[in-house]
Design a protein around this motif. Structure first.
Motif, mmCIF file in Angstrom:
data_model
loop_
_atom_site.group_PDB
_atom_site.id
_atom_site.type_symbol
_atom_site.label_atom_id
_atom_site.label_comp_id
_atom_site.label_asym_id
_atom_site.label_seq_id
_atom_site.Cartn_x
_atom_site.Cartn_y
_atom_site.Cartn_z
ATOM 1 N N ALA B 639 0.846 -1.197 0.000
ATOM 2 C CA ALA B 639 0.000 0.000 0.000
ATOM 3 C C ALA B 639 0.876 1.240 0.000
ATOM 4 O O ALA B 639 0.614 2.203 -0.738
ATOM 5 C CB ALA B 639 -0.906 -0.013 1.230
ATOM 6 N N ALA B 640 1.942 1.207 0.794
ATOM 7 C CA ALA B 640 2.844 2.357 0.846
ATOM 8 C C ALA B 640 3.476 2.590 -0.522
ATOM 9 O O ALA B 640 3.658 3.727 -0.949
ATOM 10 C CB ALA B 640 3.917 2.124 1.901
ATOM 11 N N ARG B 641 3.786 1.478 -1.224
ATOM 12 C CA ARG B 641 4.415 1.635 -2.526
ATOM 13 C C ARG B 641 3.453 2.284 -3.524
ATOM 14 O O ARG B 641 3.850 3.052 -4.379
ATOM 15 C CB ARG B 641 4.881 0.265 -3.029
ATOM 16 N N ARG B 642 2.149 2.009 -3.381
ATOM 17 C CA ARG B 642 1.175 2.671 -4.253
ATOM 18 C C ARG B 642 1.142 4.156 -3.971
ATOM 19 O O ARG B 642 1.059 4.980 -4.885
ATOM 20 C CB ARG B 642 -0.229 2.093 -3.998
ATOM 21 N N VAL B 643 1.160 4.514 -2.668
ATOM 22 C CA VAL B 643 1.070 5.927 -2.300
ATOM 23 C C VAL B 643 2.269 6.701 -2.836
ATOM 24 O O VAL B 643 2.158 7.888 -3.145
ATOM 25 C CB VAL B 643 0.956 6.047 -0.760
ATOM 26 N N VAL B 644 3.388 6.007 -3.002
ATOM 27 C CA VAL B 644 4.591 6.664 -3.502
ATOM 28 C C VAL B 644 4.329 7.320 -4.865
ATOM 29 O O VAL B 644 4.941 8.331 -5.198
ATOM 30 C CB VAL B 644 5.735 5.629 -3.586
ATOM 31 N N LEU B 645 3.364 6.787 -5.617
ATOM 32 C CA LEU B 645 3.077 7.343 -6.942
ATOM 33 C C LEU B 645 2.723 8.823 -6.863
ATOM 34 O O LEU B 645 2.943 9.574 -7.805
ATOM 35 C CB LEU B 645 1.916 6.571 -7.583
ATOM 36 N N LEU B 646 2.131 9.226 -5.709
ATOM 37 C CA LEU B 646 1.767 10.630 -5.569
ATOM 38 C C LEU B 646 2.996 11.521 -5.453
ATOM 39 O O LEU B 646 2.935 12.710 -5.699
ATOM 40 C CB LEU B 646 0.915 10.833 -4.312
ATOM 41 N N GLN B 647 4.099 10.904 -5.045
ATOM 42 C CA GLN B 647 5.283 11.705 -4.725
ATOM 43 C C GLN B 647 6.108 11.941 -5.987
ATOM 44 O O GLN B 647 7.008 11.186 -6.294
ATOM 45 C CB GLN B 647 6.108 10.961 -3.677
ATOM 46 N N SER B 648 5.761 13.014 -6.707
ATOM 47 C CA SER B 648 6.453 13.247 -7.974
ATOM 48 C C SER B 648 7.622 14.199 -7.812
ATOM 49 O O SER B 648 8.476 14.283 -8.678
ATOM 50 C CB SER B 648 5.474 13.821 -8.991
ATOM 51 N N GLY B 649 7.631 14.993 -6.721
ATOM 52 C CA GLY B 649 8.702 15.964 -6.547
ATOM 53 C C GLY B 649 8.376 17.306 -7.166
ATOM 54 O O GLY B 649 9.159 18.249 -7.073
ATOM 55 N N ASN B 650 7.214 17.413 -7.783
ATOM 56 C CA ASN B 650 6.819 18.651 -8.447
ATOM 57 C C ASN B 650 5.863 19.436 -7.543
ATOM 58 O O ASN B 650 4.815 18.933 -7.143
ATOM 59 C CB ASN B 650 6.126 18.299 -9.776
ATOM 60 N N VAL B 651 6.228 20.706 -7.210
ATOM 61 C CA VAL B 651 5.434 21.470 -6.238
ATOM 62 C C VAL B 651 4.016 21.692 -6.753
ATOM 63 O O VAL B 651 3.050 21.633 -5.989
ATOM 64 C CB VAL B 651 6.117 22.828 -5.973
ATOM 65 N N ARG B 652 3.870 21.901 -8.050
ATOM 66 C CA ARG B 652 2.536 22.191 -8.581
ATOM 67 C C ARG B 652 1.595 21.016 -8.384
ATOM 68 O O ARG B 652 0.438 21.168 -8.045
ATOM 69 C CB ARG B 652 2.637 22.570 -10.067
#
Lengths: 321, 670
Positions: B639-652
């Motif tokens: 589940a944590a690995r799925r949530v990582v998808l949100l973490q793009s590094g882009n502020v916008r």
């Protein structure tokens, strides 16, 4: 209960408690005699176990250098706990004060205490055979003890009491009724008795062959009076199981009052029952071979299963009906 | 404000425990602060707590008190009734013993690198937390105290943090404690939602539908069961309990697990106030499973403290079996039988506190003297440490439920309660209880085998290693601590009627009826149901044992030769035995391992005929790991690995997510 009756009841209990160690070697001698006749041997006299005990008592007692004080304490604990357990089983007369001091569960507990110290004594000197005996004994007993308790619960639940006097009294008052639960419990108790008193097919009382022994393995280092106590405790245990089976399942003849006639009848009845049981044991040991050690769990699981079936058939068939 | 003196005593216990925590702080500079001030204060706190508890039990008090602490709208509510008093006394006795034992034990730690200030400070907080949980009378204070207890004990588990395995155990413990704490919090939440407040007085009056009550029951069973180490939630316990310093292990196994039992009893029996037979069945099954699994794994251990921790799982199982019986009997309208089962549970709770505390202190003495926890290295300790050996033997006999010591009494009472199953109407329940009692009987027999192994391998025979051969007697304080608990083990075994008279007010407060018959035949006779049904006289059996022993000694010693001569062991006349030829812990357990092989995940490597350096290796794993914990951990990770998808590094993108969340929230509350 008024005082004189109480006193005679306690006196009776004392007398009966003394009868146990007096009779125990005789039962062993009887079983050995019958077995010898079945083997076409003459065999020793039925009184030979008494002579063996006397000889052991007169001999010097030796203790290994490596033994701790527990080694010298254990024979007394084992003997005393076994004797107390035996004293609570009605032998000649039924309504005893000792049966109120300790009910069936306490009896099982006392035997457990004796076994605990016996197994510890086996491990004390630090020899390989002692540890082997203790380990096997605890394995056997950890399967046999629950079977015994559950079988006993079946009896206790029908009589609504865990006191042996009450169980026997209930059975006597009810007359002869063939209950399925009793049959199962009987089967279970017989199997447990064989295993716990170290008889064939679980253990062989007459061999010192290393690979087959359980009970003897723990006693290897004992000599003199210590050995005498341990041996007598083992004899007592066999007698205890014999009396338990005889008087619980076939209680007829046991003394209901503390009158001389009733007591004489009770003594005669129990001697007859024990003679029959002893002969049956001898026949069984002659026709059945000893099992491999790891077949014993299957044997004891059968005992547990029988006991559980007895209990279930009691609560399902007999209580609701 | 007028405070009852018993309550003052309880508050004094709390203050002393806090003070013990404070005076330990300078221990970093002056190690003696721990030995001379902190631990003695802890012992005094235990005395005060057990005094207050006994007072409440004897007088049957039911006191409340509000302290101007805590939240502005929710001051702290405290209470001291019979139930709280019983657990207060239980914790107090154990804390006293640990306080007496501690100074000599921590002396062995003074040269180590661990922080003694942390040990003393968190020990005091841990005891404060336990006492406060028992005294709390509102859900808020209860949770605060519960967390204080859990967190303080986390730091104690992590005390030897140099070892990575210990850090791992401590983290697992923290994780499980918080999952459990969350479940308890939710359980209180369900109750509080119906009650409109957090005080226990209000919660008691809450009217719950069966569904909500069952949900609350499930949550608190999960929460307290996790703390109590019920199978399959037990995996943290054998990891965490053994790695703490030994007197803390004694407190954790002896007292903290009982605090979990207290919480369960308080919420289910007192606050929810409904009884359903389904709950009883669930508790019975969980208890039986814990009892059997616990003892089987205890049998297989060779680490002494780990073995004791597994045996705690087993004992808590027995306590929950008795509690399940009480629930069943109460739900079917047999309050007297419920009281019998309940008293059996409480009796076993205090027994377990005493003998497990004693055994952990004994294991600590062995550890102190030999620096060894592994049974395979021990042997012959009875001759080198006679007092510890004697006290440990008392503990072993008591825990194996053998007469005439205390463990037997509670097991006997549990059996007596189970044997009353014929009074139930439902055939299903009537046949379930006998099966449970068979499990209990099997457990009892296996416990005896386990402790024959422990005592036989550790204290009897010959030493299996050099450092064990050099074991010495431990200091007086350590012997006193063990002796105190051993004396209590004997007393509770010999005087059961007096103990039950003390426990009666608790049952009366919970079920409205005690055991009026228990001492009907005088103090000598214990007759829980009636004299005809069952009776046991511990004092008379001791008397008879002594009499028969006298006869036996006289009879056996009248032979001609009385002197005992020492000689070499015979061992069938084979080669002289060496310590390596003795049965080891693993070989002792081998037959039982083979009979119950299905219960374990075994990894056994036997040497082959061609091995030049033959080695035997055995690893035994708990099925709970592969069946429950690993899948859960993997699910969380994926589940944590799925949530990582949100973490793009882009502020916008992050701002976009924030806006979306805000909108959704606004939509929900509008």
């Amino acid at each position: 209960m008024d005082e004189p009756v109480m006193l005679s009841a306690w006196g009776m209990a004392l007398l009966q408690a003394l009868l146990y160690p007096a009779l125990a070697p005789l039962l062993i001698g009887w079983v050995r005699k019958v077995k010898a006749r079945l083997h076409n041997r003459r065999g020793a006299s039925v009184f030979q176990p008494y002579r063996d005990l006397r000889k052991l008592l007169a001999k010097e007692t030796r203790v290994a250098h490596t033994a701790s004080p527990l080694f010298r304490l254990a024979p007394y604990v084992v003997f005393v706990a076994t004797w107390l357990a035996a004293a609570t089983v009605p032998l000649v007369a039924r309504d005893l004060p000792t049966a109120q001091i300790a009910d069936i569960i306490v009896l099982v507990g006392m035997l457990g205490l004796a076994r605990f110290f016996l197994a510890l004594a086996g491990m004390d000197v630090g020899t390989a055979f002692g540890g082997m005996g203790s380990s096997r004994e605890m394995m056997i007993s950890s399967l046999a003890e629950p079977a015994m308790l559950v079988a006993v619960f079946t009896l206790a639940m029908s009589a609504h009491s865990t006191s042996l006097s009450s169980v026997i009294g209930y059975h006597l008052a009810e007359g002869f009724v063939l209950r399925p639960s009793y049959l199962f419990a009987f089967g279970a108790l017989v199997l447990v008795a064989l295993a716990e008193s170290g008889r064939i097919p679980v253990d062989n009382p007459s061999t010192h062959l290393e690979l087959t022994m359980i009970h003897e393995g723990m006693l290897l280092e004992y000599t003199g009076r210590h050995l005498a106590l341990m041996e007598l405790a083992a004899h007592l245990k066999l007698l205890l199981y014999g009396v338990l089976i005889a008087n619980v399942f076939v209680p007829w003849g046991i003394g209901q009052a503390f009158a001389p006639a009733a007591l004489a009848l009770g003594l005669g009845a129990i001697l007859l029952k024990l003679a029959v049981l002893g002969a049956a044991l001898a026949v069984g040991e002659t026709v059945v071979a000893k099992m491999r050690l790891f077949r014993a769990p299957a044997f004891l699981n059968l005992a547990l299963l029988l006991a559980l079936l007895g209990l279930l058939s009691h609560v399902i068939l007999e209580v609701g009906a | 404000m007028n405070i009852h003196p018993a309550f003052l005593l309880a508050l004094l216990a709390l203050t002393l425990a806090l003070a013990s925590s404070l005076v330990a702080l300078p221990a970093a500079r002056w190690p003696r602060a721990l030995r001379w001030a902190s631990l003695p204060l802890l012992a005094l706190s235990g005395v005060a707590a057990s005094g207050a508890g006994l007072w409440a039990l004897i007088e049957g008090l039911d006191l409340g008190l509000t302290l101007p602490l805590g939240l502005p709208w929710l001051p702290w509510h405290l209470q001291l009734d019979a139930l709280a008093g019983f657990f207060l006394a239980l914790i107090g006795i154990l804390v006293t013993a640990a306080g007496i034992y501690g100074p000599a034990y921590v002396r062995g730690l003074e040269n180590g690198r661990e922080s003694l200030a942390a040990l003393g400070g968190f020990s005091g907080l841990f005891v404060t937390g336990m006492l406060l949980v028992v005294l709390a009378a509102d859900a808020f204070l209860f949770m605060v105290a519960w967390e204080l207890m859990s967190l303080a004990s986390y730091f104690l588990v992590a005390f030897h943090h140099d070892n990575p395995a210990n850090r791992r155990a401590a983290f697992l413990y923290l994780l499980m404690a918080h999952v459990g704490g969350l479940a308890i919090l939710l359980g209180f939440g369900v109750l509080a939602a119906f009650a409109g407040g957090f005080e226990f007085e209000l919660l008691r009056g809450a009217e719950l539908s069966t569904l909500w009550a069952s949900l609350c029951f499930a949550l608190v069973l999960l929460g307290f069961g996790m703390k109590a180490g019920l199978v399959p939630l037990h995996a943290w316990l054998p990891e965490a309990h053994p790695v703490a310093p030994s007197h803390i292990s004694a407190l954790m196994s002896g007292a903290m697990l009982k605090v979990a039992v207290y919480g369960f009893v308080r919420v289910v029996f007192d606050l929810i106030g409904q009884f359903h037979w389904q709950w009883g069945v669930v508790v019975l099954v969980a208890g039986s499973l814990s009892a059997l699994t616990g003892v089987l794994f205890a049998m297989m251990q060779s680490d002494l403290k780990r073995l004791l921790a597994y045996s705690s799982v087993e004992n808590l199982g027995i306590i929950f079996i008795a509690l399940g019986l009480a629930l069943l009997f109460m739900s079917t309208g047999h309050p007297t039988l419920a009281a019998l089962a309940f008293v059996a549970a409480l009796y076993h709770a205090i027994n377990h506190a005493l003998f497990k505390g004693l055994l952990f202190l004994g294991a600590g003495a062995v550890l102190h003297s030999t620096h060894e926890r592994d049974l395979e290295q021990m042997g012959g300790l009875l001759r080198r440490m006679p007092w510890t050996g004697l006290f440990f033997l008392v503990g072993c006999v008591a825990i194996s439920a053998l007469p005439p010591l205390n463990g037997f009494v509670s097991e006997w009472l549990t059996f007596q309660a189970a044997l009353q199953a014929w009074q139930l109407d439902s055939g299903v329940l009537r046949s379930l209880i006998p099966i449970v009692s068979a499990v209990l009987a099997l457990t009892g027999a296996l416990v005896a085998a386990t402790f024959v192994k422990v005592y036989g391998v550790a204290f009897l025979g010959q030493a299996r290693s050099r450092h064990v051969r050099r074991a010495r007697v431990v200091p007086m304080g350590m012997r006193l601590g063990q002796g105190l608990l051993a004396v209590f083990c004997v007393l509770l075994g010999v005087l059961p009627t007096q103990v039950i008279a003390l426990l009666d007010p608790v049952a009366e407060a919970v079920f409205g009826t005690g055991l009026p018959q228990a001492a009907a035949g005088g103090w000598l006779w214990l007759t829980p149901v009636s004299a005809e049904t069952a009776s046991y006289s511990a004092p008379l059996s001791i008397l008879l044992l002594a009499l028969i022993a006298g006869v036996a000694i006289l009879w056996a010693r009248r032979g001609r030769v009385r002197r005992v001569r020492r000689c070499d062991p015979w061992d069938c006349g084979l080669t002289p035995p060496t310590p390596r030829m003795q049965y080891s812990a693993a070989s002792f357990a081998q037959p039982i391992r083979r009979v119950f092989a299905l219960a374990f995940v075994l990894d056994e490597r036997k040497p082959t005929a061609t091995d030049t350096r033959p080695r035997y290796r055995l690893r035994i794993a708990d099925r709970a790991w592969s069946l429950l914990y690993m899948p859960l951990a993997q699910a969380v990770e994926s589940a944590a690995r799925r949530v990582v998808l949100l973490q793009s590094g882009n502020v916008r993108v992050y701002l976009g997510w924030t806006l979306a969340t805000l909108l959704v929230l606004l939509w929900i509350i509008s």
